[in-house]
Design a protein around this motif. Structure first.
Motif, PDB file in Angstrom:
ATOM      1  N   GLN A 173       0.155   1.574   3.346  1.00 29.95           N
ATOM      2  CA  GLN A 173       1.468   2.064   3.041  1.00 29.95           C
ATOM      3  C   GLN A 173       1.453   2.159   1.306  1.00 29.95           C
ATOM      4  O   GLN A 173       1.164   1.380   0.761  1.00 29.95           O
ATOM      5  N   TRP A 178       8.728   7.963   3.782  1.00 32.81           N
ATOM      6  CA  TRP A 178       7.603   7.174   3.278  1.00 32.81           C
ATOM      7  C   TRP A 178       6.192   8.106   3.191  1.00 32.81           C
ATOM      8  O   TRP A 178       6.395   9.192   3.363  1.00 32.81           O
ATOM      9  N   PRO A 236      -3.044   1.942   8.890  1.00 31.13           N
ATOM     10  CA  PRO A 236      -2.479   2.622   7.759  1.00 31.13           C
ATOM     11  C   PRO A 236      -2.307   1.503   6.417  1.00 31.13           C
ATOM     12  O   PRO A 236      -2.112   0.694   6.664  1.00 31.13           O
ATOM     13  N   GLN A 265       1.917   7.263   3.414  1.00 34.11           N
ATOM     14  CA  GLN A 265       0.849   6.277   3.838  1.00 34.11           C
ATOM     15  C   GLN A 265      -0.581   6.980   3.912  1.00 34.11           C
ATOM     16  O   GLN A 265      -0.690   8.242   4.573  1.00 34.11           O
TER      17      GLN A 265
END
Length: 271
Positions: free
Chosen positions: A127, A115, A125, A117
């Motif tokens: 994304q 991921w 956060p 972020q």
């Protein structure tokens, strides 16, 4: 009599100017980033080429030799790595751009994931993308993971894995191996995000093993810029450009002045 070859000198000076103006590819600089686990930089390696950004090296993180981490905390994460940029300022409307490439030697039901972020100074956060091992369908976005923010653009928007046993050194002993269907790499994907609010932020990349610690996965990343400036770089003052024609004229006048000086000196000696 001493002579001065103006043509030869001009050729050498012009050559030097040409070399100075040639843009040279440089490696990504992650020296100011905070690594938790196994992080590094690499030139083109195995199946993972250099990114379209044009650096001579990209950054990477790997579950191989990683630490115990929670990842996105959706359950059953084991070991992995994260890397977090230095804090940076962004104004409303500034654009974040970067490239990423998810690589996995795992497959079947052991759905490793990666991921990115944005970590605001004092908010939840944001994304940017997720990538997850899957035997079928798209690896990006990752299934069962938080949805990317509405202001994120991925190019391409959805990406299946390029199947096979990926050759890539950051996977350690699992480079060139594959547990089951779902192994491979996504190739380079571009992510873009427009900031809605002026503030202070950090950028985090992460990758994690799922349910076990065997058969490793990793993430390559490159070209992380805010409004065209690399994260971690302080904008330098913009120099006033000197037109090439004026620069060459100055060199020519300097050369003629030097020739005239030699001629006066020779005349004085012979007189």
């Amino acid at each position: 009599m001493k002579t001065f070859n103006l043509g030869l000198a001009a050729t050498g000076l012009c050559g030097a100017l040409g070399l100075a103006s040639t843009a040279m590819a440089s490696p990504i600089d992650i020296s100011g980033w905070d690594c938790n686990g196994n992080c590094g930089t690499s030139a083109a390696d195995g199946d993972i080429t250099l990114s379209p950004f044009g650096n001579s090296e990209y950054g990477w993180i790997s579950t191989n030799d990683g630490n115990d981490i929670d990842g996105l905390d959706v359950g059953d994460e084991t070991t992995g790595s994260t890397i977090t940029s230095p804090e940076f300022s962004a104004d409303e409307g500034d654009e974040l751009n970067f490239y990423f490439n998810y690589v996995s030697s795992d497959g079947g039901g052991f759905t490793d994931y990666a991921w990115a972020q944005i970590l605001p100074d004092s908010a939840a956060p944001i994304q940017l993308f997720t990538a997850r091992t899957t035997p079928d369908g798209d690896t990006v976005p990752g299934f069962g993971l938080p949805e990317p923010d509405a202001d994120v653009t991925l190019d391409p928007e959805e990406t299946p894995v390029i199947p096979g046993a990926p050759e890539w050194s950051p996977l350690g002993a699992n480079s060139g191996s594959c547990w089951d269907d779902g192994c491979g790499y996504t190739d380079w994907i571009q992510a873009s995000y427009l900031f809605e609010d002026t503030g202070t932020y950090s950028l985090e990349f992460g990758v994690v093993n799922w349910q076990d610690t065997a058969f490793q996965s990793g993430l390559a990343f490159d070209g992380a810029t805010i409004a065209g400036t690399a994260i971690g770089d302080d904008p330098a003052p913009t120099p006033v450009p000197v037109p090439a024609s004026l620069a060459l004229m100055g060199l020519g006048l300097a050369g003629l002045t030097l020739v005239a000086g030699y001629r006066r000196r020779d005349a004085a000696v012979t007189g």
